[in-house]
Design a protein around this motif. Structure first.
Motif, PDB file in Angstrom:
ATOM      1  N   ALA A 141      -5.098 -27.675  98.322  1.00 52.65           N
ATOM      2  CA  ALA A 141      -6.311 -28.488  98.161  1.00 52.65           C
ATOM      3  C   ALA A 141      -7.338 -27.773  97.298  1.00 52.65           C
ATOM      4  N   LYS A 142      -7.466 -26.454  97.497  1.00 49.81           N
ATOM      5  CA  LYS A 142      -8.430 -25.675  96.688  1.00 49.81           C
ATOM      6  C   LYS A 142      -7.982 -25.622  95.235  1.00 49.81           C
ATOM      7  N   LYS A 143      -6.691 -25.468  95.032  1.00 53.73           N
ATOM      8  CA  LYS A 143      -6.179 -25.443  93.669  1.00 53.73           C
ATOM      9  C   LYS A 143      -6.403 -26.781  92.975  1.00 53.73           C
ATOM     10  N   LYS A 144      -6.161 -27.851  93.705  1.00 56.64           N
ATOM     11  CA  LYS A 144      -6.369 -29.175  93.125  1.00 56.64           C
ATOM     12  C   LYS A 144      -7.850 -29.426  92.848  1.00 56.64           C
ATOM     13  N   TYR A 145      -8.718 -28.919  93.744  1.00 56.01           N
ATOM     14  CA  TYR A 145     -10.165 -29.078  93.514  1.00 56.01           C
ATOM     15  C   TYR A 145     -10.593 -28.320  92.263  1.00 56.01           C
ATOM     16  N   ASP A 146     -10.113 -27.104  92.082  1.00 53.03           N
ATOM     17  CA  ASP A 146     -10.479 -26.324  90.890  1.00 53.03           C
ATOM     18  C   ASP A 146      -9.977 -27.017  89.627  1.00 53.03           C
ATOM     19  N   ASP A 147      -8.798 -27.602  89.683  1.00 49.45           N
ATOM     20  CA  ASP A 147      -8.247 -28.284  88.522  1.00 49.45           C
ATOM     21  C   ASP A 147      -9.069 -29.530  88.175  1.00 49.45           C
ATOM     22  N   ILE A 148      -9.440 -30.290  89.236  1.00 50.63           N
ATOM     23  CA  ILE A 148     -10.233 -31.501  88.995  1.00 50.63           C
ATOM     24  C   ILE A 148     -11.634 -31.139  88.532  1.00 50.63           C
ATOM     25  N   ASN A 149     -12.186 -30.067  89.074  1.00 51.29           N
ATOM     26  CA  ASN A 149     -13.530 -29.638  88.675  1.00 51.29           C
ATOM     27  C   ASN A 149     -13.537 -29.229  87.207  1.00 51.29           C
ATOM     28  N   GLN A 150     -12.489 -28.574  86.770  1.00 47.95           N
ATOM     29  CA  GLN A 150     -12.400 -28.190  85.365  1.00 47.95           C
ATOM     30  C   GLN A 150     -12.286 -29.429  84.471  1.00 47.95           C
ATOM     31  N   LYS A 151     -11.478 -30.397  84.917  1.00 49.35           N
ATOM     32  CA  LYS A 151     -11.366 -31.637  84.146  1.00 49.35           C
ATOM     33  C   LYS A 151     -12.673 -32.414  84.152  1.00 49.35           C
ATOM     34  N   TYR A 152     -13.390 -32.349  85.281  1.00 49.30           N
ATOM     35  CA  TYR A 152     -14.668 -33.066  85.375  1.00 49.30           C
ATOM     36  C   TYR A 152     -15.686 -32.460  84.410  1.00 49.30           C
ATOM     37  N   GLN A 153     -15.679 -31.121  84.308  1.00 48.79           N
ATOM     38  CA  GLN A 153     -16.598 -30.473  83.382  1.00 48.79           C
ATOM     39  C   GLN A 153     -16.301 -30.870  81.934  1.00 48.79           C
ATOM     40  N   GLN A 154     -15.022 -31.200  81.683  1.00 45.71           N
ATOM     41  CA  GLN A 154     -14.635 -31.603  80.325  1.00 45.71           C
ATOM     42  C   GLN A 154     -14.713 -33.113  80.130  1.00 45.71           C
ATOM     43  N   GLY A 155     -15.098 -33.817  81.179  1.00 41.40           N
ATOM     44  CA  GLY A 155     -15.213 -35.263  81.093  1.00 41.40           C
ATOM     45  C   GLY A 155     -13.893 -35.982  81.197  1.00 41.40           C
ATOM     46  N   LEU A 156     -12.863 -35.307  81.734  1.00 40.27           N
ATOM     47  CA  LEU A 156     -11.544 -35.910  81.842  1.00 40.27           C
ATOM     48  C   LEU A 156     -11.252 -36.448  83.238  1.00 40.27           C
ATOM     49  N   SER A 157     -12.175 -36.251  84.178  1.00 45.75           N
ATOM     50  CA  SER A 157     -11.972 -36.723  85.546  1.00 45.75           C
ATOM     51  C   SER A 157     -13.262 -37.337  86.053  1.00 45.75           C
ATOM     52  N   SER A 158     -13.111 -38.260  87.007  1.00 48.66           N
ATOM     53  CA  SER A 158     -14.288 -38.960  87.524  1.00 48.66           C
ATOM     54  C   SER A 158     -14.962 -38.133  88.616  1.00 48.66           C
ATOM     55  N   GLU A 159     -16.220 -38.457  88.856  1.00 46.10           N
ATOM     56  CA  GLU A 159     -16.959 -37.759  89.923  1.00 46.10           C
ATOM     57  C   GLU A 159     -16.381 -38.098  91.301  1.00 46.10           C
ATOM     58  N   TYR A 160     -15.857 -39.310  91.441  1.00 46.94           N
ATOM     59  CA  TYR A 160     -15.262 -39.704  92.718  1.00 46.94           C
ATOM     60  C   TYR A 160     -14.074 -38.800  93.072  1.00 46.94           C
ATOM     61  N   ASP A 161     -13.226 -38.525  92.045  1.00 46.83           N
ATOM     62  CA  ASP A 161     -12.077 -37.634  92.309  1.00 46.83           C
ATOM     63  C   ASP A 161     -12.549 -36.236  92.683  1.00 46.83           C
ATOM     64  N   LEU A 162     -13.635 -35.776  92.050  1.00 57.18           N
ATOM     65  CA  LEU A 162     -14.168 -34.452  92.380  1.00 57.18           C
ATOM     66  C   LEU A 162     -14.672 -34.415  93.820  1.00 57.18           C
ATOM     67  N   ILE A 163     -15.415 -35.442  94.197  1.00 57.01           N
ATOM     68  CA  ILE A 163     -15.922 -35.499  95.574  1.00 57.01           C
ATOM     69  C   ILE A 163     -14.764 -35.604  96.560  1.00 57.01           C
ATOM     70  N   ARG A 164     -13.779 -36.424  96.204  1.00 55.64           N
ATOM     71  CA  ARG A 164     -12.623 -36.601  97.102  1.00 55.64           C
ATOM     72  C   ARG A 164     -11.861 -35.286  97.267  1.00 55.64           C
ATOM     73  N   ALA A 165     -11.725 -34.522  96.221  1.00 54.62           N
ATOM     74  CA  ALA A 165     -11.031 -33.241  96.302  1.00 54.62           C
ATOM     75  C   ALA A 165     -11.836 -32.236  97.115  1.00 54.62           C
ATOM     76  N   ASP A 166     -13.150 -32.257  96.940  1.00 53.26           N
ATOM     77  CA  ASP A 166     -13.998 -31.346  97.705  1.00 53.26           C
ATOM     78  C   ASP A 166     -13.946 -31.673  99.197  1.00 53.26           C
ATOM     79  N   VAL A 167     -13.955 -32.957  99.511  1.00 56.40           N
ATOM     80  CA  VAL A 167     -13.858 -33.367 100.918  1.00 56.40           C
ATOM     81  C   VAL A 167     -12.515 -32.952 101.515  1.00 56.40           C
ATOM     82  N   ALA A 168     -11.462 -33.034 100.723  1.00 57.32           N
ATOM     83  CA  ALA A 168     -10.144 -32.628 101.214  1.00 57.32           C
ATOM     84  C   ALA A 168     -10.130 -31.145 101.574  1.00 57.32           C
ATOM     85  N   VAL A 169     -10.793 -30.320 100.764  1.00 59.86           N
ATOM     86  CA  VAL A 169     -10.885 -28.886 101.068  1.00 59.86           C
ATOM     87  C   VAL A 169     -11.667 -28.664 102.348  1.00 59.86           C
ATOM     88  N   LYS A 170     -12.810 -29.332 102.452  1.00 57.94           N
ATOM     89  CA  LYS A 170     -13.669 -29.157 103.633  1.00 57.94           C
ATOM     90  C   LYS A 170     -12.983 -29.653 104.904  1.00 57.94           C
TER      91      LYS A 170
END
Length: 465
Positions: free
Chosen positions: A192-221
């Motif tokens: 989950a942490k690895k997937k969150y870091d990957d989505i966060n990197q894509k989000y910073q590049q504008g390749l992923s949505s904020e919803y996916d970032l929040i969903r990944a963060d919630v999965a870690v928590k």
């Protein structure tokens, strides 16, 4: 001081503390835990000391057949002396007052009238007394019962050891289950942490949505509380194990091995089970010993009707005087030797009722043994059924883990290529974690059932090394 220097010092201190913690950690195998428990656990020590206690009791019973030698001494002070009368005193200077003249006649008349005081003011005695039972059937039978008491204490000690081994094995398996659960949750957290870091990197590049970032963060928590509980479960399981084996609770231990090390033994251990072997069960063996004791107690009750013969010998010294001048005392020795025969005739029905009571206890114990054996057979079948169920659950869980891991890999690839969603990844990860937990639980359930079965069958622990 520079920040880099402070960071270097802190890192060095943490490494030193970690090295100290590692140095103080004691590594335990299952054999080590069993050895320590059988040597240091208070319950086992109490059971072993009971054997010594019963051996002393047996020697005490044997002492009743040995000669008894006692020394005694006594002193009596006469407060009022005994008075003796000599009848009419005829022929002894007494008779009637006629023809009695002088002082002798007067004294004789006085003695006839007032009596003669007998004895001394002080009486001293000292001596030895020896007694020996020559014929006593009850004592002979009780000696045999005392020997059975020692054997019963040995069997109770054996039961204590078998029970302790079973508890230690289950506690050790509980530690491995907690560690296996922690590892599964840690893998889930890392993914989950690895997937969150990957989505966060894509989000910073504008390749992923904020919803996916929040969903990944919630999965870690969401995984973190379960991971904390798993770590705490390991601590609690180790406390339980340390309390059983009798070591300090603050002692750091590390249990070697994992549940996966026992997977190869599942089928082999199940095929070797013999559900008819209850002869080594400690509870049944104790009942058999108690049954034998009651039969001997019945013989003891019967022997109460038999006569007894005792030998006695005494050697005494006596001295009597009206003063306390011990050097002038005359000590007069005397001795006696005798036999004492006691034939029981009537005791108000005490011996008869005692014999009937023993017969009732024998019948009760026979019923108790039958009921115990039935319950033990139920326990054996339950343990075997749990072992069979554990094998089936393990086979199913292994297939589930393989499929779940394959599904997770596919879900990750689908998400990376944009063909799947994050929800699919999270669901597949949850399914993988659950299947891993189910596999560990299946192995643990089998091992616990096997430990309980060994305890029921009275199987001794076999050390691997």
């Amino acid at each position: 001081m520079r920040p880099n220097s402070i960071k270097t010092i802190l890192m060095a201190a943490s490494v030193a503390l970690a090295s100290t913690a590692v140095a103080q950690t004691t590594t335990l195998t299952l054999d080590d835990a069993v050895r320590i428990a059988l040597s240091d656990n208070p319950t086992v020590k109490v059971a072993d000391s009971e054997i010594t206690k019963q051996e002393y009791a047996k020697k005490g019973t044997l002492a009743n057949l040995m000669p008894t030698l006692d020394f005694s001494a006594g002193y009596n002070r006469t407060l009022k002396k005994q008075v003796m009368y000599m009848g009419d005193m005829k022929g002894f200077g007494g008779g009637s007052s006629e023809g009695t003249e002088g002082a002798e006649g007067t004294e004789a008349a006085s003695a006839m009238r007032d009596g003669i005081k007998v004895g001394m003011d002080n009486t001293w005695s000292a001596g030895f007394a020896l007694s020996l039972p020559l014929v006593n059937a009850q004592l002979w039978k009780q000696l045999s019962i005392s020997a059975d008491d020692v054997e019963l204490a040995v069997e109770k000690s054996r039961q204590s050891r078998i029970s302790m081994v079973s508890q230690v094995k289950q506690a050790y398996y509980a530690v491995m289950l907690a560690e296996a659960s922690r590892d599964a949750l840690k893998e889930n957290y890392d993914n989950a942490k690895k997937k969150y870091d990957d989505i966060n990197q894509k989000y910073q590049q504008g390749l992923s949505s904020e919803y996916d970032l929040i969903r990944a963060d919630v999965a870690v928590k969401n995984v973190e509380p379960s991971l904390f509980d798993a770590e705490n479960s390991i601590v609690l399981a180790k406390w339980r194990l340390k309390a059983l084996i009798g070591v300090d609770l603050d002692m750091s231990i590390d249990c070697t091995g994992s549940l996966n090390d026992y997977t190869d033994r599942l089928y082999d251990g199940y095929m070797k089970v013999d559900t008819t072997m209850l002869a080594q069960n400690s509870s049944l063996r104790q009942i058999d010993l108690q049954q034998r004791q009651l039969l001997k107690s019945r013989d003891v009750a019967k022997s109460a009707y038999y006569p007894t013969l005792n030998l006695s010998f005494a050697y005494q010294w006596n001295a009597m005087a009206n003063d306390f001048r011990f050097k002038d005392y005359r000590w007069n020795p005397y001795s006696t030797l005798g036999l004492s025969l006691n034939i029981p005739i009537f005791s108000g029905g005490r011996r008869y009722n005692s014999l009937k009571q023993t017969k009732v206890q024998i019948d009760q114990l026979a019923l108790t043994r039958l009921d115990t054996e039935r319950n033990l057979m139920v326990g054996v079948r339950q343990s075997v059924d749990k072992m069979r169920t554990g094998i089936r659950q393990y086979e199913s869980a292994c297939k589930s883990v393989d499929q779940a891991r394959k599904g997770y890999d596919i879900a990750v690839k689908r998400y990376d290529t944009g063909a799947g969603t994050l929800l699919e990844v999270n669901d597949s990860q949850l399914a993988l974690t659950q299947s891993q937990l189910n596999r560990s639980q299946a192995v643990y359930s089998y091992l616990v059932a096997q430990a309980q079965l060994d305890e029921t069958l009275g199987t001794e622990y076999t050390y691997e090394k």
